[in-house]
Write a protein that holds these residues in place. Structure first.
Motif, PDB file in Angstrom:
ATOM      1  N   ALA A 146       9.143   5.249  -6.374  1.00 10.12           N
ATOM      2  CA  ALA A 146       8.772   3.848  -6.068  1.00 10.12           C
ATOM      3  C   ALA A 146      10.065   2.906  -6.226  1.00 10.12           C
ATOM      4  O   ALA A 146      10.923   3.112  -7.092  1.00 10.12           O
ATOM      5  CB  ALA A 146       7.928   3.194  -7.220  1.00 10.12           C
ATOM      6  N   SER A 147      10.027   1.916  -5.225  1.00  5.40           N
ATOM      7  CA  SER A 147      11.384   0.961  -5.407  1.00  5.40           C
ATOM      8  C   SER A 147      10.761  -0.194  -6.493  1.00  5.40           C
ATOM      9  O   SER A 147       9.634  -0.211  -6.728  1.00  5.40           O
ATOM     10  CB  SER A 147      11.362   0.355  -3.948  1.00  5.40           C
ATOM     11  OG  SER A 147      10.659  -0.389  -3.688  1.00  5.40           O
ATOM     12  N   GLU A 186       9.922  -1.821   4.046  1.00  6.62           N
ATOM     13  CA  GLU A 186       9.270  -0.799   3.047  1.00  6.62           C
ATOM     14  C   GLU A 186       9.775   0.423   3.881  1.00  6.62           C
ATOM     15  O   GLU A 186      10.536   0.708   4.979  1.00  6.62           O
ATOM     16  CB  GLU A 186       7.852  -0.784   3.530  1.00  6.62           C
ATOM     17  CG  GLU A 186       7.319  -1.229   4.923  1.00  6.62           C
ATOM     18  CD  GLU A 186       7.078  -2.471   5.163  1.00  6.62           C
ATOM     19  OE1 GLU A 186       8.115  -2.882   5.908  1.00  6.62           O
ATOM     20  OE2 GLU A 186       6.198  -3.091   4.939  1.00  6.62           O
ATOM     21  N   HIS A 187       9.573   1.452   2.888  1.00  5.61           N
ATOM     22  CA  HIS A 187      10.287   2.751   3.230  1.00  5.61           C
ATOM     23  C   HIS A 187      11.516   2.650   2.787  1.00  5.61           C
ATOM     24  O   HIS A 187      12.449   3.640   2.011  1.00  5.61           O
ATOM     25  CB  HIS A 187       9.648   3.579   4.376  1.00  5.61           C
ATOM     26  CG  HIS A 187       8.131   3.807   4.218  1.00  5.61           C
ATOM     27  ND1 HIS A 187       7.889   4.982   3.507  1.00  5.61           N
ATOM     28  CD2 HIS A 187       7.235   3.338   4.628  1.00  5.61           C
ATOM     29  CE1 HIS A 187       6.462   4.930   3.609  1.00  5.61           C
ATOM     30  NE2 HIS A 187       6.024   4.085   4.197  1.00  5.61           N
ATOM     31  N   PHE A 245       5.333  -7.216   2.715  1.00  4.14           N
ATOM     32  CA  PHE A 245       6.693  -6.965   2.912  1.00  4.14           C
ATOM     33  C   PHE A 245       7.146  -7.673   4.151  1.00  4.14           C
ATOM     34  O   PHE A 245       6.454  -7.571   5.422  1.00  4.14           O
ATOM     35  CB  PHE A 245       6.942  -5.536   3.203  1.00  4.14           C
ATOM     36  CG  PHE A 245       7.274  -4.620   2.288  1.00  4.14           C
ATOM     37  CD1 PHE A 245       8.706  -4.575   1.929  1.00  4.14           C
ATOM     38  CD2 PHE A 245       6.522  -3.949   1.290  1.00  4.14           C
ATOM     39  CE1 PHE A 245       8.936  -3.748   0.856  1.00  4.14           C
ATOM     40  CE2 PHE A 245       6.639  -3.249   0.275  1.00  4.14           C
ATOM     41  CZ  PHE A 245       8.107  -3.220   0.038  1.00  4.14           C
ATOM     42  N   ALA A 263       3.217   0.930   2.643  1.00  2.91           N
ATOM     43  CA  ALA A 263       3.327   2.302   2.814  1.00  2.91           C
ATOM     44  C   ALA A 263       2.943   2.719   4.362  1.00  2.91           C
ATOM     45  O   ALA A 263       3.280   3.948   5.006  1.00  2.91           O
ATOM     46  CB  ALA A 263       2.928   3.272   1.741  1.00  2.91           C
ATOM     47  N   ASP A 286       7.714  -4.019  -5.327  1.00  2.00           N
ATOM     48  CA  ASP A 286       6.321  -4.499  -5.601  1.00  2.00           C
ATOM     49  C   ASP A 286       6.344  -5.236  -7.310  1.00  2.00           C
ATOM     50  O   ASP A 286       5.735  -6.425  -7.234  1.00  2.00           O
ATOM     51  CB  ASP A 286       5.281  -3.410  -5.637  1.00  2.00           C
ATOM     52  CG  ASP A 286       5.064  -3.046  -4.167  1.00  2.00           C
ATOM     53  OD1 ASP A 286       6.024  -3.227  -3.616  1.00  2.00           O
ATOM     54  OD2 ASP A 286       4.201  -2.420  -3.940  1.00  2.00           O
ATOM     55  N   LYS A 303       1.536  -9.003  -2.707  1.00  2.00           N
ATOM     56  CA  LYS A 303       2.479  -9.236  -1.822  1.00  2.00           C
ATOM     57  C   LYS A 303       2.683  -8.636  -0.417  1.00  2.00           C
ATOM     58  O   LYS A 303       1.492  -7.754  -0.005  1.00  2.00           O
ATOM     59  CB  LYS A 303       3.889  -8.550  -2.646  1.00  2.00           C
ATOM     60  CG  LYS A 303       4.013  -7.177  -2.559  1.00  2.00           C
ATOM     61  CD  LYS A 303       4.479  -6.507  -1.394  1.00  2.00           C
ATOM     62  CE  LYS A 303       4.035  -5.023  -1.006  1.00  2.00           C
ATOM     63  NZ  LYS A 303       3.332  -4.138  -1.735  1.00  2.00           N
ATOM     64  N   VAL A 312      13.580   0.945   1.581  1.00  2.00           N
ATOM     65  CA  VAL A 312      14.002   0.292   0.193  1.00  2.00           C
ATOM     66  C   VAL A 312      13.880   1.551  -0.659  1.00  2.00           C
ATOM     67  O   VAL A 312      14.597   1.339  -1.704  1.00  2.00           O
ATOM     68  CB  VAL A 312      13.163  -0.866  -0.148  1.00  2.00           C
ATOM     69  CG1 VAL A 312      11.640  -0.529  -0.239  1.00  2.00           C
ATOM     70  CG2 VAL A 312      13.468  -1.524  -1.264  1.00  2.00           C
TER      71      VAL A 312
HETATM   72  C1  MEV Z   1       5.181   0.377  -0.881  1.00  2.00           C
HETATM   73  O1  MEV Z   1       4.489  -0.849  -1.036  1.00  2.00           O
HETATM   74  C2  MEV Z   1       6.144   0.379  -0.112  1.00  2.00           C
HETATM   75  C3  MEV Z   1       7.203   1.388  -0.321  1.00  2.00           C
HETATM   76  O2  MEV Z   1       8.300   1.187   0.215  1.00  2.00           O
HETATM   77  C4  MEV Z   1       7.399   2.486  -1.405  1.00  2.00           C
HETATM   78  C5  MEV Z   1       8.145   1.361  -2.196  1.00  2.00           C
HETATM   79  O3  MEV Z   1       8.665   0.463  -2.082  1.00  2.00           O
HETATM   80  O4  MEV Z   1       8.058   1.813  -3.635  1.00  2.00           O
HETATM   81  C6  MEV Z   1       6.596   2.650   0.834  1.00  2.00           C
END
Ligand code: MEV
Length: 299
Positions: free
Chosen positions: A132-133, A15-16, A11, A257, A136, A9, A18
């Motif tokens: 982890a969100s 990211e972060h 983003f 990340a 993914d 994937k 989330v």
């Molecule tokens: C990792 O692909 C993205 C972050 O937002 C961590 C997450 O969503 O688990 C940094």
């Protein structure tokens, strides 16, 4: 024998942020990880082509442990192959986790739904990474364009998508923990940045529905500025982002990340080649990819 694959994937936003419950938009891409399960007389064996995993397939090991709550697993050979660069921000960990759970689900006839597979995948990432969100694992399971934490599918992305790869591998958990430290030290500043990134995804949802890639690109550039502000960009990523923008991309930013890994640029479909060349000349490597509607699937 069963064989399943799941996609990586990028983003578009979020990211972060989330990780703190803010919204993010991600899009599955046509790079996949494949997991094959065959029966074995020697207990559980794992053969993985992932070279950079010092800790012997942590995602597969933990996914297996979670799945053991649904069925007793023994006597299988799990073999993995992947087109997704590892530790690059393109979701290779989620893809191997989801393809493993889906293959086990089929092999042991446990009838887990896609939502249950995504949830078990998220629990697996949480255990391996500490934080982890669900982004993914959800997008890798469902495919297409998604917004989280809503877990809703959005219309497909139809513009060109180019990825720049710095070749520098990064640890998601380390980057997440660095951002957490910054947030704890300066909550009155960093909380506002996280809110702002989340708002971009809310606005992004409307823009994706309208296929308004000029505005999406503009907001991706703003998102990149905020990722830079929270310390996850590196000079190599900035070089690639600037090269893509100078060559006429709608927008360009880190995906994942940061701290290494990849950036993503959106552009007119017939500009992909030029933009990929410009990114590659600036630093590292680049490739043209395509959004995919297909999440985890049987091969
Ligand atoms: C990792 O692909 C993205 C972050 O937002 C961590 C997450 O969503 O688990 C940094």
């Amino acid at each position: 024998m069963v064989k399943y694959s799941a996609p990586g994937k990028v983003f578009l936003f979020g990211e972060h942020a989330v990780v703190y419950g803010k919204r993010a938009i991600a899009c599955a891409i046509d790079l996949r990880t494949t997991v094959e399960i065959t029966s074995s007389r020697q207990g559980i064996r794992i053969q993985s082509a992932f070279k950079d995993e010092p800790d012997k397939n942590p995602y597969i090991r933990v996914a297996l442990k979670k799945f053991q709550q649904c069925a007793a697993v023994d006597g299988i050979n799990i073999s993995v192959s992947s087109k997704i660069p590892v530790a690059s921000g393109l979701g290779s960990s989620a893809a191997v986790t989801i393809a493993t759970i889906a293959a086990l689900n089929d092999e042991y006839q446990t009838n887990l739904s896609l939502d249950e597979i995504a949830a078990m995948g998220h629990q697996t990432e949480l255990e391996v990474q500490g934080a982890a969100s669900p982004t993914d694992t959800f997008v890798s399971t469902m495919g297409g364009t998604v917004i989280v934490p809503d877990k809703k599918k959005l219309p497909p992305i139809t513009c060109g998508v180019v990825v720049g790869y710095t070749g520098i591998s990064k640890s998601t958990s380390r980057m997440v923990s660095r951002v957490r430290t910054l947030k704890e030290r300066y909550p009155e500043i960093i909380d506002g940045i996280m809110d702002c990134i989340g708002n971009m995804s809310t606005r992004g949802e409307e823009l994706v529905a309208k296929n308004d890639y000029v505005s999406i690109g503009e907001l991706m550039n703003v998102n990149q500025g905020l990722l830079d502000a929270i310390g996850v960009s590196i000079p190599e990523l900035s070089l690639q982002v600037n090269a893509a923008r100078s060559c006429g991309a709608y927008g360009a930013k880190i995906t994942g990340a940061g701290g290494g890994g990849c950036m993503v640029a959106l552009c007119e479909p017939d500009r992909c080649k030029e933009i990929a060349t410009a990114i590659g000349k600036s630093c590292g490597d680049s490739f043209i990819t395509k959004p995919t509607a297909e999440g985890v699937r049987k091969e």
